[in-house]
Design a protein around this motif. Sequence first.
Motif, short mmCIF file in Angstrom:
data_model
loop_
_atom_site.label_atom_id
_atom_site.label_comp_id
_atom_site.label_asym_id
_atom_site.label_seq_id
_atom_site.Cartn_x
_atom_site.Cartn_y
_atom_site.Cartn_z
N ASN A 141 -8.61 -85.90 63.95
CA ASN A 141 -7.64 -85.91 62.68
C ASN A 141 -5.62 -86.20 62.97
O ASN A 141 -5.51 -87.34 61.64
CB ASN A 141 -7.37 -84.29 61.69
CG ASN A 141 -8.84 -84.48 60.63
OD1 ASN A 141 -9.18 -85.57 59.70
ND2 ASN A 141 -9.08 -83.06 60.72
N ILE A 165 -10.99 -86.82 58.76
CA ILE A 165 -12.10 -85.91 59.15
C ILE A 165 -12.78 -84.79 59.08
O ILE A 165 -12.08 -83.81 59.02
CB ILE A 165 -13.07 -86.23 61.31
CG1 ILE A 165 -13.96 -86.08 61.26
CG2 ILE A 165 -11.10 -85.62 61.54
CD1 ILE A 165 -14.07 -86.52 63.10
N VAL A 203 -14.21 -89.07 57.02
CA VAL A 203 -15.23 -89.01 57.73
C VAL A 203 -15.83 -87.96 58.15
O VAL A 203 -15.41 -86.93 58.56
CB VAL A 203 -14.88 -89.25 59.75
CG1 VAL A 203 -15.34 -90.09 60.10
CG2 VAL A 203 -14.13 -91.23 58.94
N LEU A 236 -17.94 -85.67 60.95
CA LEU A 236 -18.61 -85.36 62.18
C LEU A 236 -20.46 -83.89 62.83
O LEU A 236 -19.39 -82.95 61.67
CB LEU A 236 -16.70 -84.76 62.71
CG LEU A 236 -17.65 -84.16 64.40
CD1 LEU A 236 -17.76 -85.02 65.25
CD2 LEU A 236 -16.41 -83.07 64.60
N LEU A 295 -20.19 -90.16 64.82
CA LEU A 295 -19.01 -89.82 63.63
C LEU A 295 -19.43 -91.32 62.57
O LEU A 295 -20.21 -91.86 62.46
CB LEU A 295 -17.68 -90.13 63.90
CG LEU A 295 -16.87 -89.64 64.94
CD1 LEU A 295 -16.19 -90.53 65.58
CD2 LEU A 295 -16.30 -88.08 64.30
N TRP A 318 -19.49 -92.45 58.04
CA TRP A 318 -18.80 -92.11 57.00
C TRP A 318 -19.03 -93.43 56.23
O TRP A 318 -19.74 -94.44 56.26
CB TRP A 318 -16.75 -93.35 57.13
CG TRP A 318 -17.02 -94.40 57.93
CD1 TRP A 318 -16.44 -94.91 57.22
CD2 TRP A 318 -17.21 -94.43 59.52
NE1 TRP A 318 -16.48 -96.16 58.40
CE2 TRP A 318 -16.36 -96.02 59.47
CE3 TRP A 318 -17.47 -94.39 60.64
CZ2 TRP A 318 -17.06 -96.59 60.46
CZ3 TRP A 318 -17.33 -93.83 61.69
CH2 TRP A 318 -16.83 -95.46 61.87
#
Length: 134
Positions: free
Chosen positions: A23, A30, A42, A44, A59, A61
């Motif tokens: 972050n 995230i 994003v 995780l 990860l 997105w």
Amino acid sequence: MSRSINLFIKRTVPEREIVTRLNREIPDGIESLEYPKERAAVFLQYADHEAEFQQSLGLSWASDELSLDDVQLAIHLANALSTDVLLEPKYLALPDGYTWCLATMNNQLYAVDTTDVEDGIALRPHTQKILLTI
């Protein structure tokens, strides 16, 4: 179309620490299942392994506007978490025969050879690591 980066962490690091570090590095934020964050760009996926690289980080997105440099992110995490980080870079040209990189906690990046093991991934023993300049 979604985008993604897969990283493998050598030593076990608590998920909270990984999310906190990411972050700081990823301005759009995230989140993970354990650590949700409103409007994070994003996501995780975090898993533990019994292999040489004890954790995997996936990860992902959806935004085409978000661009993450997988190599720089791996180098940053290696330093921030004091452990080696393994990745298969998307855009970095590697020497012939190599597809994986190892980011170390002293800002070095090596082309390495890997092997799949029962529960994850490991460096192939007795093979040359090639220092890369980026």
